[in-house]
Design a protein around this motif. Structure first.
Motif, mmCIF file in Angstrom:
data_model
loop_
_atom_site.group_PDB
_atom_site.id
_atom_site.type_symbol
_atom_site.label_atom_id
_atom_site.label_comp_id
_atom_site.label_asym_id
_atom_site.label_seq_id
_atom_site.Cartn_x
_atom_site.Cartn_y
_atom_site.Cartn_z
ATOM 1 N N PRO A 227 -23.044 95.040 29.953
ATOM 2 C CA PRO A 227 -23.588 96.171 30.760
ATOM 3 C C PRO A 227 -24.438 95.944 31.534
ATOM 4 C CG PRO A 227 -23.251 96.487 28.079
ATOM 5 C CD PRO A 227 -23.392 94.932 28.493
ATOM 6 N N VAL B 64 -28.464 98.541 31.147
ATOM 7 C CA VAL B 64 -29.507 98.321 30.231
ATOM 8 C C VAL B 64 -30.288 97.350 30.987
ATOM 9 C CG1 VAL B 64 -30.090 97.315 28.023
ATOM 10 C CG2 VAL B 64 -27.868 98.398 28.180
ATOM 11 N N ILE C 178 -24.008 97.721 21.997
ATOM 12 C CA ILE C 178 -25.265 98.223 22.802
ATOM 13 C C ILE C 178 -26.424 97.658 22.117
ATOM 14 C CG2 ILE C 178 -25.526 100.596 22.063
ATOM 15 C CD1 ILE C 178 -25.538 99.040 25.779
ATOM 16 N N GLU C 179 -26.638 97.751 21.042
ATOM 17 C CA GLU C 179 -27.780 97.169 20.276
ATOM 18 C C GLU C 179 -28.058 95.626 20.699
ATOM 19 O OE1 GLU C 179 -29.800 96.899 15.624
ATOM 20 O OE2 GLU C 179 -27.763 97.395 15.839
ATOM 21 N N ASN D 44 -29.205 95.376 24.190
ATOM 22 C CA ASN D 44 -30.808 95.902 24.178
ATOM 23 C C ASN D 44 -31.802 94.837 23.831
ATOM 24 O OD1 ASN D 44 -30.954 98.295 25.611
ATOM 25 N ND2 ASN D 44 -29.741 99.363 23.633
ATOM 26 N N CYS E 78 -27.102 88.838 30.619
ATOM 27 C CA CYS E 78 -28.128 89.960 30.275
ATOM 28 C C CYS E 78 -29.580 89.797 31.021
ATOM 29 C CB CYS E 78 -28.315 89.857 28.765
ATOM 30 S SG CYS E 78 -27.165 90.577 27.855
#
Length: 362
Positions: free
Chosen positions: A178, A181, A254-255, A258, A285
């Motif tokens: 993603p 983020v 998503i955690e 993050n 990321c």
């Protein structure tokens, strides 16, 4: 008629760590490409997996399976390719033996299992196995797949000179990360995520963390329960560091992204590895990653936003001191640079075609 690729591995459950990700990603990629029908054969998987599962007849160390042997004997050999993942189990032995007998092409990926550090564990048994069983498995393979140049050398030596060695690094689906983020500079922690195993260098990570100049930054360690994890947790309690070092068992979705993106730096000081998937995932990321030369990452990692060191205490202390002193601008710039490096060198989007080319030669 599509080529039928059968991926054979003794286990592909979560306990197999990055190996699960590597094999399932390859299987998914081939099934999305033109001209391949790919499937996974295994002996341990998760309940929700839709792979072909065989029972183990004798649950001993070698995982002998009569049903799998019968399956191979009855296998339709037309347009079939066997891809063996791993080196030590009955699955690789009987697959190689059957492939030679029935003239089925096969390739083998050792996934770092023959690296020097790991060969020292149970040295006598592994030496005998290499000499009397594994050497023929490697020698008879149409191709040996290496993830790193170091692994190429090991495969050549242990196979008695099989020159059909193809080097393709571990790859990540970059587009699955993603992008919405973003890094929160208010979060200040050093991150490790992965298995709690002695090969991962967690002993020097904790010791290095105690020695760094910044005494405020936290250390977050994430991974499934193990004896080593329990031992490290007890060590932290004994040292009264529970307010600085935190453990988690599992994060996903998503955690997980993050947790990656908000880390000041990701650290994986492994003694032996073949381009650990977690290094690639963290870098994708946009997190700067400290790892070791022993992981097989390209040396340009050092000039592309990341840091490579020898798995030694002093080197790790120096790297951590460097990382925790980055300001927000440098931290973000390094993360962006390393993410682009991974996209160009370790992504399915850029390098997946190498697997198609390899299978099409068989």
């Amino acid at each position: 008629m599509p080529k039928s690729i059968l991926h054979i591995t003794e286990k592909i459950n979560k306990e197999s760590g990055g190996l699960r990700t590597v094999i399932t990603n390859l299987n998914d990629y081939l099934n999305s490409a033109t001209g391949f029908d790919s499937s996974i054969i295994t002996f341990a998987m998760e309940d929700h997996d839709a792979f072909q599962l065989f029972d183990v007849s004798k649950p001993g160390a070698w995982l002998y399976s009569k049903s799998f042997k019968n399956y191979l004997n009855q296998l339709d050999t037309s347009n079939t390719i066997l891809h063996l993942h791993g080196v030590w189990m009955y699955q690789q032995y009987i697959s190689s033996k059957t492939a030679v007998k029935k003239n089925i092409p096969y390739l083998l990926s050792s996934h770092g299992m023959l690296e020097k550090y790991l060969l020292q564990q149970g040295r006598l048994k592994k030496t005998l196995y290499c000499k009397y069983i594994l050497k023929d498995i490697l020698k008879n393979a149409n191709y040996l797949h290496a993830i790193t140049p170091i692994e190429s050398e090991s495969l050549f030596r242990l196979s008695g000179g099989n020159k059909n060695i193809v080097e393709i690094p571990n790859l990540i689906h970059y587009s699955s990360i993603p992008q919405e983020v973003t890094y929160n500079p208010n979060e200040e922690y050093i991150l490790y995520l992965g298995r709690f195993h002695s090969v991962k260098g967690l002993d020097i990570l904790l010791e290095a963390y105690e020695k760094i100049d910044n005494k405020k930054i936290q250390l977050l360690l994430i991974g499934p329960h193990s004896e080593l994890k329990e031992s490290l947790e007890n060590r932290i309690i004994e040292k009264g560091m529970q307010h600085k070092v935190f453990f988690k068992d599992f994060v996903s979705g998503i955690e997980k992204f993050n947790v990656f993106k908000n880390a000041k730096v990701f650290v994986a000081p492994s003694y032996s590895e073949v381009i650990g998937m977690v290094n690639l995932e963290a870098a994708a990321c946009k997190v700067p990653v400290i790892s070791t030369y022993n992981t097989g990452l390209h040396p340009n990692w050092n000039t592309s936003g990341g840091i490579l060191i020898k798995p030694q205490l002093d080197a790790l202390v120096s790297a951590l001191n460097n990382a925790v002193n980055w300001d927000t601008t440098e931290r973000i710039a390094r993360g962006n640079q390393l993410a682009d490096f991974v996209l160009q060198n370790y992504s399915w989007e850029k390098k997946g075609v190498l697997w198609e080319q390899l299978y099409n030669t068989l």
